[in-house]
Design an enzyme around this catalytic site. Structure first.
Site, PDB file in Angstrom:
ATOM      1  N   GLY A 178      42.834  46.450  45.965  1.00  0.00           N
ATOM      2  CA  GLY A 178      41.743  47.423  45.799  1.00  0.00           C
ATOM      3  C   GLY A 178      41.292  47.688  44.379  1.00  0.00           C
ATOM      4  O   GLY A 178      40.276  48.345  44.162  1.00  0.00           O
ATOM      5  N   ASP A 180      39.378  47.275  40.930  1.00  0.00           N
ATOM      6  CA  ASP A 180      38.036  46.708  40.772  1.00  0.00           C
ATOM      7  C   ASP A 180      37.488  47.012  39.373  1.00  0.00           C
ATOM      8  O   ASP A 180      38.127  47.699  38.571  1.00  0.00           O
ATOM      9  CB  ASP A 180      37.108  47.230  41.873  1.00  0.00           C
ATOM     10  N   ASN A 207      35.416  34.641  44.566  1.00  0.00           N
ATOM     11  CA  ASN A 207      36.512  33.799  45.065  1.00  0.00           C
ATOM     12  C   ASN A 207      36.338  33.470  46.538  1.00  0.00           C
ATOM     13  O   ASN A 207      35.507  34.064  47.220  1.00  0.00           O
ATOM     14  CB  ASN A 207      37.833  34.538  44.879  1.00  0.00           C
ATOM     15  N   GLU A 234      33.018  40.235  45.764  1.00  0.00           N
ATOM     16  CA  GLU A 234      32.742  41.476  46.512  1.00  0.00           C
ATOM     17  C   GLU A 234      33.879  42.502  46.420  1.00  0.00           C
ATOM     18  O   GLU A 234      33.641  43.696  46.583  1.00  0.00           O
ATOM     19  CB  GLU A 234      32.422  41.168  47.983  1.00  0.00           C
ATOM     20  N   GLN A 316      44.446  15.760  32.556  1.00  0.00           N
ATOM     21  CA  GLN A 316      43.006  16.056  32.569  1.00  0.00           C
ATOM     22  C   GLN A 316      42.312  15.633  33.860  1.00  0.00           C
ATOM     23  O   GLN A 316      41.303  16.223  34.236  1.00  0.00           O
ATOM     24  CB  GLN A 316      42.328  15.378  31.367  1.00  0.00           C
ATOM     25  N   ASP A 355      40.792  29.266  31.151  1.00  0.00           N
ATOM     26  CA  ASP A 355      41.977  28.955  31.937  1.00  0.00           C
ATOM     27  C   ASP A 355      42.349  27.479  31.813  1.00  0.00           C
ATOM     28  O   ASP A 355      41.472  26.608  31.831  1.00  0.00           O
ATOM     29  CB  ASP A 355      41.667  29.285  33.410  1.00  0.00           C
ATOM     30  N   GLU A 393      44.048  28.639  27.323  1.00  0.00           N
ATOM     31  CA  GLU A 393      45.443  28.644  27.766  1.00  0.00           C
ATOM     32  C   GLU A 393      45.955  27.208  27.830  1.00  0.00           C
ATOM     33  O   GLU A 393      45.513  26.426  28.676  1.00  0.00           O
ATOM     34  CB  GLU A 393      45.550  29.278  29.154  1.00  0.00           C
ATOM     35  N   ASP A 472      51.771  35.170  34.532  1.00  0.00           N
ATOM     36  CA  ASP A 472      52.365  33.928  35.020  1.00  0.00           C
ATOM     37  C   ASP A 472      53.862  33.838  34.761  1.00  0.00           C
ATOM     38  O   ASP A 472      54.491  32.848  35.156  1.00  0.00           O
ATOM     39  CB  ASP A 472      51.678  32.718  34.364  1.00  0.00           C
TER      40      ASP A 472
HETATM   41  C1  NOJ Z   1      46.752  29.541  34.679  1.00  0.00           C
HETATM   42  C2  NOJ Z   1      46.577  30.934  35.140  1.00  0.00           C
HETATM   43  O1  NOJ Z   1      47.000  31.826  34.161  1.00  0.00           O
HETATM   44  C3  NOJ Z   1      47.336  31.023  36.420  1.00  0.00           C
HETATM   45  O2  NOJ Z   1      47.534  32.343  36.809  1.00  0.00           O
HETATM   46  C4  NOJ Z   1      46.543  30.241  37.404  1.00  0.00           C
HETATM   47  O3  NOJ Z   1      47.166  30.251  38.650  1.00  0.00           O
HETATM   48  C5  NOJ Z   1      46.420  28.809  36.943  1.00  0.00           C
HETATM   49  N1  NOJ Z   1      46.047  28.690  35.562  1.00  0.00           N
HETATM   50  C6  NOJ Z   1      45.383  28.094  37.748  1.00  0.00           C
HETATM   51  O4  NOJ Z   1      44.124  28.700  37.569  1.00  0.00           O
END
Ligand code: NOJ
Ligand code: NOJ
Length: 836
Positions: A178, A180, A207, A234, A316, A355, A393, A472
């Site tokens: 919930g 947002d 998503n 949404e 890659q 990401d 990342e 993560d």
């Molecule tokens: C790294 C993200 O931080 C992680 O949470 C995600 O599941 C993977 N990339 C894939 O998008």
């Protein structure tokens, strides 16, 4: 006094004590048997009100006794914590302790209440640059439910945990709870009060609307399973997938000077063969799914899962954990991803956390950086504002095979990186109790490089984005840190070089240790927004960051170290911040032979002993070699000593770090002076002054002059002072990605790599070294090579491939140079056979 009795050396509690009269001998009466009673433990401080951190020691007169204690107001039993080291008290606490020993009945309970009233932190000054503050990472779904109308939305019903944040069993960690964008907007006051200068929000875009898991559910609550990158999800916005909630968030954040950094996924869409099977939409219009992606120019790579993360081709071009892997060099995908990024910029995003950049096409990402650098905003946006801040990342340590590639990628593309290599050491040291030398060695490697290897130093360490917790990995409190350990980690992070990120909830000591506390148990519900002692610490450190430019932009030097003690100094001009951490739970440390840039004098602890620190005295006059009079660093403490002074022109960071002539750049730093001086860019022997749009003491906004492309430096001059040179790269013009491929390549030994070099700066200007040529190329199959390079649009170039051997020698292709005309837009293809 409460009384406890204990039966035997096994420590089984008789439990008569607390309530039953006559069992332990209430009211001072002797025990009913002849068994003597253990002596009552003695607390080193008594009930009272305190303004500094208290370290409460417990001594026990009865030889061989074990002391059990509580800090939560409950009566201690033999199941309570065993006392072993002084207890740090940083919030109002009642400590109760009793002793048990073989051959004795349990002692009376000793008790004291410590009322803690720390002095408030200094006011946090206003800053314009995120380096002078810190980022705060939010998993939007888990932060705050600000809009009940988007719970269980009609477009994708059944993906919400009906109990959301109030599910005390918290069984459905894979469902939406919930939180947002409206919720973040509503908590802006909380964030501002801590001195946050930027929020990094989990991906807000649309998503999948299906459950991708069999049993407990697998939803896109985390944001990393996009289906439509042109719409807001949404659950985070509204049922129409409109931008209203996002726009409102940007407005709320900007109104208090907080920037919005958006997490953006360019690597993939969503799971293959489950949920929506890699569905891809363009603002509501279906484009493809993974299994229907059978056209001549596929949107996705159709390869197996990555199994070897050290292989450049797999990283890659293979599939990351079952997620439909976008081909960024499909011209439509290229346009779509860049369009989604500039759309977010048009909606006010101030930067991106990209990401999985290690798993996206690296060469393509140079053109993504270039797209952002060239973005100038719609007419309604200020074009002379701070430029977007980018970081990616690359989830790998410095021991991994592709670490040198990550440094080269960051330095040459201009994309800053999350400091994952340092993260591993921070988790180890603050979570796992390891030696501070791990952190110190890592900083040396990253900032100075490894001579004789391909691991270059990061060009701009103060732009690395540092963290010790994220979504993560298990939080350090799961790994082993207690509250004091958490605050020591925060103290380090907010004074180390780099742009720090605090993961939401660390300041509330959130953690859930189920299954090792990793994903999803590290995405805790944010159930409290209270003013904890950790929040206060963050405020102290934020005030210091804002006031003293040595932390955002200065050098970092180790001054004293052992396994438990780390003393380091940040310096910029006459601004000096000396930080001393002792993480030992049992031993204070005598400190001798400590030198500093702090001028002679007495220094009180900047943190006002809220972390149990101490003051110091400095003598001498020698710059950098002033002597700190021997002192004792208390156990489990942090002390910070500060001096402020003038600063010559000093560049802290240039954003973007790679850009075309004519592009607007932001130079952040200190000592630029209130009135404009000059800003010069140099490439080779050519120096040109930049035209300046905005000049203040800490920030210059200017235009890259019309220099030839190449490795450049930037310098600021004010009066008689000129800054040190900051690194920059001038690119030729707008960049488009081109897939260069070669077949029939020579057999390679394990230390050989294939590189590319050619006639323009983006192709390496015919250089053949590991660092200056382009590559290494990926090897799709033995005998072939593939490398995407972002090169100047509409330019005719010449190039060759070469084999770079482990010893640095080179085997070039024979024959004439290859020629290629780079298209003006889109994505190019240049395929050749190796020429002997
Ligand atoms: C790294 C993200 O931080 C992680 O949470 C995600 O599941 C993977 N990339 C894939 O998008
Ligand atoms: C496996 C992780 O799942 C992946 O996301 C990461 O990139 C690699 N390990 C690190 O090399």
């Amino acid at each position: 006094m409460k009384r406890l009795a204990i039966e035997s050396s096994k420590g089984a509690l008789l439990l008569c004590a607390v309530l039953l009269a006559g069992c332990g001998g209430g009211g001072g009466a002797a025990p009913s048997s002849n068994t003597p009673q253990a002596a009552t433990p003695v607390l080193s401080a008594g009930t009272g009100t305190y303004t500094t951190l208290q370290r409460v020691a417990i001594s026990e007169p009865t030889a061989g006794a074990t002391v059990y204690y509580t800090i939560d107001g409950s009566t201690p039993t033999a199941a309570s914590a065993v006392y072993s080291a002084p207890i740090p008290v940083a919030a109002t606490t009642t400590i109760e302790a009793f002793a048990a020993a073989s051959g004795y009945t349990g002692s009376s309970v000793a008790q004291a209440t410590f009322t803690i009233q720390f002095p408030p932190a200094p006011a946090i000054g206003t800053v314009t640059d995120i380096h002078q503050g810190f980022l705060y990472q939010i998993v939007t779904d888990r932060f705050f439910n600000g809009d009940a109308t988007n719970d269980n939305p009609s477009e994708s019903p059944g993906l919400d945990d009906p109990n959301g944040f109030t599910d005390t069993a918290q069984a459905d960690w894979h469902l939406y709870w919930g939180g947002d964008l409206a919720g973040i907007s509503q908590k802006m006051g909380y964030l501002k009060s801590m001195g946050v200068t930027g929020i990094w929000i989990s991906p807000p875009l649309n998503n999948i609307r299906a459950n991708a898991g069999a049993s407990n559910g697998e939803t896109g609550y985390h944001g990393y399973w996009p289906r439509d990158m042109m719409q807001i999800d949404e659950h985070f916005g509204d049922d129409a997938n409109s931008w209203t909630a996002f726009d409102n968030l940007v407005t709320a954040a900007h109104s208090v000077g907080i920037k919005v950094i958006v997490d953006f996924v360019a690597n993939h869409t969503n799971p293959i063969g489950a949920g929506e099977d890699g569905s891809l939409y363009n603002n509501g219009t279906p484009v493809t799914t993974y299994s229907t992606d059978t056209g001549a120019t596929p949107y996705y790579h159709h390869n197996p899962n990555i199994s070897n993360y050290d292989d450049r081709y797999q990283a890659q071009y293979y599939t990351l954990e079952g997620l439909a892997d976008l081909d960024q060099t499909n011209p439509w995908v290229d346009r779509y991803l860049k369009g989604a990024v500039t759309n977010l910029l048009d909606h006010g995003a101030d930067g991106f956390r990209f990401d999985a950049v290690k798993d996206v096409n690296w060469g393509w990402e140079y053109s993504l950086e270039n797209t952002v650098a060239n973005w100038s905003g719609s007419a309604t946006l200020p074009t002379a504002a701070a430029r977007p801040f980018l970081f990616g990342e690359w989830a790998e340590g410095s021991g991994d095979a592709l670490y040198p590639d990550s440094v080269k990628f960051s330095n040459n593309s201009g994309m800053n990186l999350l400091d994952y290599p340092l993260y591993y050491q921070l988790a180890d040291v603050f979570g796992g109790g390891k030696s501070f030398t791990e952190i110190d060695n890592e900083l040396t490697l990253e900032d100075a490089g490894s001579p004789g290897s391909t691991a270059q130093p990061f060009a701009q360490p103060n732009d690395l984005v540092t963290f010790f917790d994220n979504h993560d990995n298990a939080r350090i409190m799961t790994l082993g840190a207690d509250r004091m350990g958490m605050k020591q980690a925060i103290s380090f992070l907010l004074t180390c070089r780099g742009v720090p990120v605090l993961y939401y909830g660390d300041e509330q000591y959130l953690h859930n240790d189920t299954a090792g506390g990793t994903d999803p148990y590290n995405r805790n519900p944010m159930t409290s927004f209270a003013s904890t002692d950790a929040v206060l610490l963050v405020q102290y450190l934020a005030a210091l960051r804002a006031a003293n430019p040595a932390i955002a932009y200065g050098s970092m030097q180790q001054r004293w170290i052992n396994d438990d003690v780390y003393i380091y100094e940040r310096k910029l001009g006459a601004n000096v911040v000396l930080v001393a951490i002792n993480k030992s739970a049992t031993a204070s440390q005598a400190i001798g032979g400590l030198y500093t840039y702090l001028p002679p004098g007495s220094y009180a602890d900047y943190l006002a002993q809220t972390m149990g620190g101490t003051g110091i005295t400095v003598t001498g006059t020698a710059g950098g070699n002033n002597s700190v009079t021997g002192f004792t660093l208390p156990l489990r403490s942090v002390s910070i000593w500060v001096s402020q002074g003038s600063v010559p022109p000093s560049i802290g960071s240039v954003t973007p770090r790679v850009a075309n002539p004519g592009t607007t750049v932001t130079i952040n730093g200190a000592g630029f002076g209130a009135a404009p001086g000059s800003l010069n860019f140099t490439v080779g022997s050519t120096t040109l002054a930049a035209s300046v749009a905005n000049w203040s003491d800490g920030q210059i906004v200017a235009m890259v002059p019309a220099l030839p492309a190449g490795t450049a430096t930037v310098m600021v001059t004010q009066g008689t002072g000129t800054s040190a040179a900051a690194p920059f790269t001038v690119s030729t013009s707008a960049l488009v990605p081109v897939n260069f491929s070669v077949s029939g390549t020579p057999a390679l030994s394990s230390t050989d790599v294939i590189m590319l070099s050619g006639s323009v700066s983006e192709l390496g200007n015919w250089a053949a070294s590991w660092n200056s040529a382009i590559g290494p190329v990926t090897i799709p199959a033995a005998g072939s090579g593939l490398l995407t390079v972002s090169v100047p649009a509409g330019t005719a170039v010449q190039y060759k491939f070469l084999v770079l051997h482990g010893n640095g020698s080179v085997t070039w292709e024979g024959g004439a140079n290859h020629s290629y005309s780079i298209p003006l837009t889109g994505v190019g293809t240049a395929a050749v056979s190796w020429q002997n």
